[in-house]
Design an enzyme around this catalytic site. Structure first.
Site, PDB file in Angstrom:
ATOM      1  N   GLY A  11       0.837  -1.209   0.000  1.00  0.00           N
ATOM      2  CA  GLY A  11       0.000   0.000   0.000  1.00  0.00           C
ATOM      3  C   GLY A  11       0.870   1.256   0.000  1.00  0.00           C
ATOM      4  N   ARG A  72       1.027  -5.106  -5.210  1.00  0.00           N
ATOM      5  CA  ARG A  72       1.213  -6.300  -4.368  1.00  0.00           C
ATOM      6  C   ARG A  72       1.417  -7.442  -5.358  1.00  0.00           C
ATOM      7  NH1 ARG A  72      -3.068  -3.616  -1.128  1.00  0.00           N
ATOM      8  NH2 ARG A  72      -2.038  -2.887   0.747  1.00  0.00           N
ATOM      9  N   ASP A 103       5.976  -5.423   5.805  1.00  0.00           N
ATOM     10  CA  ASP A 103       6.616  -6.705   6.112  1.00  0.00           C
ATOM     11  C   ASP A 103       6.558  -7.708   4.961  1.00  0.00           C
ATOM     12  OD1 ASP A 103       3.926  -6.987   6.463  1.00  0.00           O
ATOM     13  OD2 ASP A 103       4.051  -8.079   8.355  1.00  0.00           O
ATOM     14  N   THR A 126       4.320   2.586   5.322  1.00  0.00           N
ATOM     15  CA  THR A 126       2.900   2.211   5.451  1.00  0.00           C
ATOM     16  C   THR A 126       2.241   3.184   6.410  1.00  0.00           C
ATOM     17  OG1 THR A 126       1.344   0.619   6.406  1.00  0.00           O
ATOM     18  CG2 THR A 126       3.587   0.454   7.162  1.00  0.00           C
ATOM     19  N   ASP A 128       0.011   2.372   8.436  1.00  0.00           N
ATOM     20  CA  ASP A 128      -0.519   1.639   9.595  1.00  0.00           C
ATOM     21  C   ASP A 128       0.383   1.653  10.828  1.00  0.00           C
ATOM     22  OD1 ASP A 128      -2.796   1.014   8.237  1.00  0.00           O
ATOM     23  OD2 ASP A 128      -2.109  -0.957   7.602  1.00  0.00           O
ATOM     24  N   ASP A 130       2.603  -0.448  11.573  1.00  0.00           N
ATOM     25  CA  ASP A 130       2.559  -1.805  12.130  1.00  0.00           C
ATOM     26  C   ASP A 130       3.846  -2.593  11.858  1.00  0.00           C
ATOM     27  OD1 ASP A 130       2.256  -2.051   9.416  1.00  0.00           O
ATOM     28  OD2 ASP A 130       0.514  -3.378   9.489  1.00  0.00           O
ATOM     29  N   ARG A 172      -5.673  -2.326   9.633  1.00  0.00           N
ATOM     30  CA  ARG A 172      -6.148  -3.722   9.557  1.00  0.00           C
ATOM     31  C   ARG A 172      -5.745  -4.534  10.765  1.00  0.00           C
ATOM     32  NH1 ARG A 172      -3.840  -5.588   3.896  1.00  0.00           N
ATOM     33  NH2 ARG A 172      -2.326  -4.041   4.563  1.00  0.00           N
TER      34      ARG A 172
END
Ligand code: F6P
Length: 323
Positions: A11, A72, A103, A126, A128, A130, A172
């Site tokens: 993303g 992706r 990741d 990203t 996120d 994360d 997510r």
């Protein structure tokens, strides 16, 4: 090392362009030639590479998205995909790669290194936040501020109509955007994947807020929460309480775009330069990240082995302040 490649994968996130610019200019500074790889690993497999010089990355530090495009790529999960990618690199004499992504992108990079000896350095890109091994990822700060701006606007109309709003933000697998935007936006409640999805507690909090004189409320729902998306949460609340006339807003991909904040531009710039220096030093299998004030190099595998978690104290802070 004389020739390196740079790609963005997964993303997109605001600040990726600032990262590409930093990689290209740092490589030039250290006397290296850089190829930009379009559409992530798919472009690598297809040979969609273009030489990039300092002028090619002018006036992009302020732009969201990624000039290299992103994707992706399923084919890169297979050894045959990686073999074709390695062939493309060998044809151009490219020995090292900077991979800007998350990741999944790092797993691919490690496989490429192991099977074909390509040196790889990651940069965490990203919204996120994360990725383990860094306090912050490139794009998180911008996305957080976009979510916050939306919450501020919703508060205006929520107050005007004495309404309850459910605002869905991205995330997510974790609730960084959710928790931080809820605190910064003065929300009454937040539901994030890290905390139990307790609708009864949510109803109790909303009821208490009303009893204390609050006429409108904002509930932030992270998309990955166990209670479901914002529309589902609104429905469950309506079924169990008198809060039947709420409104639901999904901020969605607005959070992925926009001009990066100063923080994201500076972060991407620092990490891009460090990533190139690491390749120049002959290092591989590492990600450039930040820990406190320092730029650090951590194993790529930290990204999934030690995923980032926000301090649980934020949940308590949220409760205290939502009085
Ligand atoms: O990984 C970032 C992220 O924005 C998530 O928060 C979100 O769930 C996902 O990407 C959506 O991605 P896409 O629409 O590109 O599949």
């Amino acid at each position: 090392m004389n020739r390196i490649g740079v790609l963005t994968s997964g993303g997109d996130s605001p600040g990726m362009n600032a990262g590409i610019r930093a990689v290209v200019r740092a490589a030039c500074h250290y006397g290296m030639v850089v190829h930009g790889i379009r559409h992530g690993y798919q472009g690598l497999i297809d040979g969609d590479l273009v030489p990039l010089g300092p002028r090619d990355v002018g006036s992009i530090i302020n732009r969201g998205g990624t000039i290299l495009r992103t994707a992706r790529c399923k084919a890169f999960y297979e050894p045959e995909g990686r073999r074709r990618a390695a062939e493309q690199l060998a044809e151009r004499g490219i020995e090292g790669l900077v991979v800007i992504g998350g990741d999944g992108s790092y797993r691919g990079a490690l496989a490429l290194e192991k099977e074909h000896g390509i040196k790889c350095i990651g940069m965490p890109g990203t919204i996120d936040n994360d990725i383990g091994g860094t306090d912050f990822t490139i794009g998180f700060d911008t996305a957080l501020n976009t979510a916050l701006d939306a919450i501020d606007r919703l508060r205006d109309t929520a107050e005007s109509h004495d309404r309850l709003f459910f605002v869905e933000v991205m995330g997510r697998r974790n609730g960084f955007i959710g928790m931080f935007s809820a605190i910064a936006g003065g929300a009454e409640h937040v539901l994030v994947p890290e905390n139990p999805a307790d609708i009864d507690e949510l109803v109790r909090n909303l009821t208490r807020a009303k009893e204390r004189g609050k006429r409108s409320s904002i509930v932030v729902v992270a998309e990955g929460g166990a209670a479901g998306d914002a529309a589902t949460v609104a429905k469950k609340v309506a079924e169990r309480s008198d809060f039947k006339d709420s409104r639901v807003t999904v901020i969605g991909h607005l959070q992925r775009g926009g001009s990066p904040t100063a923080y994201d531009r500076i972060l991407a710039s620092r990490l891009g330069v460090r990533a190139v220096q690491a390749l120049a030093e002959g290092q591989s299998g590492l990600m450039a990240g930040v820990r406190g004030p320092e730029v650090v190099l951590r194993p790529l595998s930290d990204a999934w082995e030690h995923p980032s978690r926000f301090d649980p104290a934020y949940a308590e802070l949220m409760q205290i302040l939502a009085l």
